[in-house]
Design an enzyme around this catalytic site. Structure first.
Site, PDB file in Angstrom:
ATOM      1  N   HIS A  95     113.559  35.664  -8.930  1.00 16.04           N
ATOM      2  CA  HIS A  95     112.568  36.202  -7.986  1.00 16.04           C
ATOM      3  C   HIS A  95     111.942  35.037  -7.213  1.00 16.04           C
ATOM      4  O   HIS A  95     111.397  34.108  -7.800  1.00 16.04           O
ATOM      5  CB  HIS A  95     111.497  36.971  -8.761  1.00 16.04           C
ATOM      6  N   HIS A 138     111.137  37.894  -2.181  1.00 16.81           N
ATOM      7  CA  HIS A 138     109.928  38.692  -1.927  1.00 16.81           C
ATOM      8  C   HIS A 138     109.148  38.038  -0.789  1.00 16.81           C
ATOM      9  O   HIS A 138     108.500  37.013  -0.979  1.00 16.81           O
ATOM     10  CB  HIS A 138     109.115  38.731  -3.237  1.00 16.81           C
ATOM     11  N   GLY A 172     106.468  35.516 -14.045  1.00 18.24           N
ATOM     12  CA  GLY A 172     106.437  34.085 -13.758  1.00 18.24           C
ATOM     13  C   GLY A 172     105.793  33.293 -14.869  1.00 18.24           C
ATOM     14  O   GLY A 172     106.456  32.650 -15.682  1.00 18.24           O
ATOM     15  N   ASP A 187     109.280  33.936  -4.408  1.00 19.09           N
ATOM     16  CA  ASP A 187     108.069  34.368  -3.709  1.00 19.09           C
ATOM     17  C   ASP A 187     107.832  33.523  -2.466  1.00 19.09           C
ATOM     18  O   ASP A 187     107.535  32.334  -2.556  1.00 19.09           O
ATOM     19  CB  ASP A 187     106.862  34.247  -4.648  1.00 19.09           C
ATOM     20  N   SER A 210     109.982  34.751 -11.885  1.00 20.15           N
ATOM     21  CA  SER A 210     109.477  34.256 -10.595  1.00 20.15           C
ATOM     22  C   SER A 210     109.382  32.743 -10.643  1.00 20.15           C
ATOM     23  O   SER A 210     108.628  32.186 -11.447  1.00 20.15           O
ATOM     24  CB  SER A 210     108.089  34.847 -10.316  1.00 20.15           C
ATOM     25  N   MET A 253     103.294  46.084  -6.610  1.00 17.22           N
ATOM     26  CA  MET A 253     102.485  44.927  -7.002  1.00 17.22           C
ATOM     27  C   MET A 253     101.424  45.374  -8.006  1.00 17.22           C
ATOM     28  O   MET A 253     100.691  46.335  -7.761  1.00 17.22           O
ATOM     29  CB  MET A 253     101.784  44.310  -5.789  1.00 17.22           C
ATOM     30  N   MET A 303     106.200  37.687   1.342  1.00 16.93           N
ATOM     31  CA  MET A 303     104.779  38.000   1.559  1.00 16.93           C
ATOM     32  C   MET A 303     104.378  37.282   2.843  1.00 16.93           C
ATOM     33  O   MET A 303     103.634  36.301   2.839  1.00 16.93           O
ATOM     34  CB  MET A 303     103.953  37.527   0.353  1.00 16.93           C
ATOM     35  N   MET A 350     105.574  32.883   0.807  1.00 15.01           N
ATOM     36  CA  MET A 350     104.225  33.147   1.340  1.00 15.01           C
ATOM     37  C   MET A 350     103.978  32.268   2.560  1.00 15.01           C
ATOM     38  O   MET A 350     104.377  31.098   2.573  1.00 15.01           O
ATOM     39  CB  MET A 350     103.176  32.837   0.278  1.00 15.01           C
ATOM     40  N   ASP A 400     105.730  43.728 -10.264  1.00 14.05           N
ATOM     41  CA  ASP A 400     105.477  42.295 -10.089  1.00 14.05           C
ATOM     42  C   ASP A 400     103.988  41.984 -10.233  1.00 14.05           C
ATOM     43  O   ASP A 400     103.165  42.507  -9.489  1.00 14.05           O
ATOM     44  CB  ASP A 400     105.968  41.914  -8.676  1.00 14.05           C
ATOM     45  N   GLY A 401     103.683  41.112 -11.202  1.00  9.68           N
ATOM     46  CA  GLY A 401     102.316  40.613 -11.349  1.00  9.68           C
ATOM     47  C   GLY A 401     101.772  40.825 -12.753  1.00  9.68           C
ATOM     48  O   GLY A 401     101.590  41.954 -13.199  1.00  9.68           O
ATOM     49  N   GLY A 402     101.565  39.724 -13.472  1.00 15.26           N
ATOM     50  CA  GLY A 402     100.947  39.813 -14.797  1.00 15.26           C
ATOM     51  C   GLY A 402     101.815  40.452 -15.873  1.00 15.26           C
ATOM     52  O   GLY A 402     101.296  41.023 -16.834  1.00 15.26           O
ATOM     53  N   GLY A 418      99.729  36.687  -3.826  1.00 13.80           N
ATOM     54  CA  GLY A 418      99.215  35.382  -3.388  1.00 13.80           C
ATOM     55  C   GLY A 418      99.348  34.291  -4.439  1.00 13.80           C
ATOM     56  O   GLY A 418      99.609  33.157  -4.093  1.00 13.80           O
ATOM     57  N   PHE A 419      99.185  34.666  -5.694  1.00 12.76           N
ATOM     58  CA  PHE A 419      99.191  33.643  -6.743  1.00 12.76           C
ATOM     59  C   PHE A 419      99.825  34.172  -8.030  1.00 12.76           C
ATOM     60  O   PHE A 419      99.702  35.359  -8.337  1.00 12.76           O
ATOM     61  CB  PHE A 419      97.757  33.184  -7.038  1.00 12.76           C
ATOM     62  N   GLY A 420     100.463  33.248  -8.767  1.00 10.09           N
ATOM     63  CA  GLY A 420     100.971  33.589 -10.091  1.00 10.09           C
ATOM     64  C   GLY A 420      99.845  33.510 -11.106  1.00 10.09           C
ATOM     65  O   GLY A 420      98.735  33.064 -10.793  1.00 10.09           O
ATOM     66  N   GLY A 421     100.126  33.973 -12.316  1.00 14.28           N
ATOM     67  CA  GLY A 421      99.186  33.802 -13.421  1.00 14.28           C
ATOM     68  C   GLY A 421      97.967  34.704 -13.401  1.00 14.28           C
ATOM     69  O   GLY A 421      96.994  34.448 -14.104  1.00 14.28           O
TER      70      GLY A 421
END
Ligand code: DX5
Ligand code: ZN
Length: 218
Positions: A34, A67, A198, A36, A9, A138, A69, A38, A176-178, A143-146
């Site tokens: 990827h 993606h 990401g 993102d 990402s 998800m 959002m 938003m 997607d996510g973490g 909304g946010f990376g990390g």
């Protein structure tokens, strides 16, 4: 053994050096990019628009996994397709004629996906599955990376895998996510096909090693 696709990402990339970062992940073995998107309405953050996608389209031939959002994907998806998207994924939680939107995206000769937020059950998208190229699960609130991976999302991957296999559907499962080497392995074991990552990849001193660890973790 199927090949797991890794989609870094670019939300975690250095935006002052975006073209170089995308070339770098390509050289490091990324399968997809990827992206993102938003809009500050569907999620409390604003990121990338079609002009950026169009610019970075010039630096790589990698598959662009966009993606969305955003609250009104029906208004904006076409601009992303024109900018070079290969896959457009929008959210199930929006208000629109989703079947129609999937059809329109596929008629533009690109792939169509749908994403579900952590609180949305797999049952809500079952009816759409025969029409979809991909479902994006998800594993953080978008909304946010990390952010940290939510392990209680794993049963959703298992359930979706079972439904896709039982019905012999041609639909990929993306998560997607973490995602890192450990959480990636949990997702692969649950049945994922594509892993987005990401922070783990872009904060690693060795992106190739990070991608290999995610992909080869089985
Ligand atoms: C979150 C985005 C993700 C996220 C992935 O809203 O959709 O793509 O940035 O980044 P990490 O791997 O850092 O969670
Ligand atoms: Zn994403």
């Amino acid at each position: 053994m199927k090949k797991i696709l890794v989609a870094p990402s670019i939300l975690s990339a250095d935006f002052s050096n975006l073209g170089e970062d995308i070339k770098m992940i390509g050289d490091a073995g990324a399968d997809w990019v990827h992206i993102d998107v938003m809009d500050g309405h569907f999620v409390p953050n604003i990121t990338i628009g079609p002009v950026v996608v169009k610019s970075v389209r010039k630096v790589t031939d990698l598959f662009f996994d966009v993606h969305l959002m955003i609250k009104e994907p029906e208004k904006y998806w076409k601009e992303f397709q024109k900018a070079g998207a290969d896959l457009i994924t929008f959210h199930n939680e929006i208000e629109a004629d989703k079947k129609r939107l999937i059809k329109d995206i596929k008629n533009a000769a690109i792939k169509a996906g749908i994403s579900i937020k952590p609180k949305t059950p797999v049952s809500e998208i079952k009816e759409l599955l025969p029409h979809l190229d991909l479902v994006l699960i998800m594993t953080v609130e978008p909304g946010f990376g990390g952010q940290s991976f939510m392990p209680d999302m794993l049963p959703k991957i298992t359930e979706l895998r079972k439904t896709i296999d039982e019905n012999k559907l041609d639909c990929l499962i993306e998560v997607d996510g973490g995602i890192n080497a450990q959480t990636g392995l949990q997702c692969i074991n649950a049945g994922a096909d594509v892993l987005v990552s990401g922070n783990y990849i872009f904060s690693s001193p060795n992106a190739k090693q990070a991608i290999d660890l995610i992909r080869n973790c089985k």
